[in-house]
Design an enzyme around this catalytic site. Sequence first.
Site, PDB file in Angstrom:
ATOM      1  N   ARG A  53       0.795  -1.221   0.000  1.00  0.00           N
ATOM      2  CA  ARG A  53       0.000   0.000   0.000  1.00  0.00           C
ATOM      3  C   ARG A  53       0.833   1.279   0.000  1.00  0.00           C
ATOM      4  NH1 ARG A  53      -2.786  -4.054   1.642  1.00  0.00           N
ATOM      5  NH2 ARG A  53      -0.769  -4.549   2.528  1.00  0.00           N
ATOM      6  N   THR A  54       1.787   1.370   0.915  1.00  0.00           N
ATOM      7  CA  THR A  54       2.506   2.637   1.075  1.00  0.00           C
ATOM      8  C   THR A  54       3.281   2.961  -0.203  1.00  0.00           C
ATOM      9  OG1 THR A  54       2.692   2.114   3.408  1.00  0.00           O
ATOM     10  CG2 THR A  54       4.063   3.921   2.593  1.00  0.00           C
ATOM     11  N   LYS A  82      26.649  -4.036  -1.261  1.00  0.00           N
ATOM     12  CA  LYS A  82      28.118  -3.904  -1.215  1.00  0.00           C
ATOM     13  C   LYS A  82      28.562  -3.228   0.070  1.00  0.00           C
ATOM     14  CE  LYS A  82      27.876  -2.883  -6.134  1.00  0.00           C
ATOM     15  NZ  LYS A  82      27.934  -1.725  -7.043  1.00  0.00           N
ATOM     16  N   ARG A 103      11.161   3.670   3.571  1.00  0.00           N
ATOM     17  CA  ARG A 103      10.751   2.685   4.592  1.00  0.00           C
ATOM     18  C   ARG A 103      11.989   1.864   4.935  1.00  0.00           C
ATOM     19  NH1 ARG A 103       5.640  -1.308   4.617  1.00  0.00           N
ATOM     20  NH2 ARG A 103       4.691   0.685   5.140  1.00  0.00           N
ATOM     21  N   HIS A 131       4.570   5.568  11.650  1.00  0.00           N
ATOM     22  CA  HIS A 131       4.143   5.478  10.242  1.00  0.00           C
ATOM     23  C   HIS A 131       3.217   6.684  10.022  1.00  0.00           C
ATOM     24  CE1 HIS A 131       3.129   3.954   6.406  1.00  0.00           C
ATOM     25  NE2 HIS A 131       2.773   2.714   6.707  1.00  0.00           N
TER      26      HIS A 131
END
Length: 305
Positions: A53-54, A82, A103, A131
């Site tokens: 969703r986000t 890396k 996120r 959030h």
Amino acid sequence: MDFKNRDIISINDFSKEELLYILKVAKQMELSPKDNLLRGKILAALFFEPSTRTRLSFVSAMKQLGGKVIGFSNTNVTSVQKGESLWDTIKMTSQYSDVIVIRNPLEGSARLAAEASPVPVINGGDGSNQHPTQTLLDLYTILKTRGNLENLRIGFVGDLKYGRTVHSLVIALSHFNPTFYFIAPDELQIPESYLDELFQKKVKYFKTSDLSRFSKEMDILYVTRIQKERFPDPLEYEKFKGIYRIDMEFLQRVRKDMRIMHALPRVGEIDHSVDNTPHALYFEQAGNGIPVRKALLALVLGKIK
Ligand code: CP
């Protein structure tokens, strides 16, 4: 109100007036499409953790406003593999974009990203912490369904310890004279730091592990997933998974107008039979991510004042 270049990191950074202003802009976005508002602008969507969703609603919101999107949803294809640091990753991507949404599983990672970046950073979820854009769409959903945010009686059930959506929403709603019902086993109850803050603000709250105890009093029940990925010990997760389940039998014991919210994804805590009842608000809630995230992008890019 000027949000140009402002980072969206924690809901604690916003006053009641600012929250209401963002919701007002979201309403404008829903009513009028504004196809070319962000033409020439680029969003970097940096997802170090899974999301449906986000990420997709940010991508859709940016494209609907005429902007472009770069980014990744899997660090396996990036130089993180890396050993590149978060700081350097942000330093680089901020040169390729006008706004960043991130996120990351580490609490505080979005704040660190904002310090590294000259372009605005939006927190799409940092570990168990916050959030904030979910909270804004939750507020928008409540506002749309009730007409106002004041005096809400809202229950939170499930994993209140690791559930970042609960943490942000509790802080945001505390501006609006709510009553909170925190429903969870002791091990997954809301952290004391949030209760201390509610106590300071004289917000009413109750704690219980019994889902039925306040079922007749709640205007909204906010259901959460047990956050498997945050448990240090998988056996602990096994102990709590499936502990609460919203089904037709439970709905016999709630008010007719009680609405059920969930940030989603659900993994069994709401039975599919509930979807077709007037109680279900969660899919509409997810859809509200579009106007809210459009509003945030337009505001931090200085296209709306
Ligand atoms: N509500 C929410 O954050 O969903 P995703 O994890 O799918 O983005």
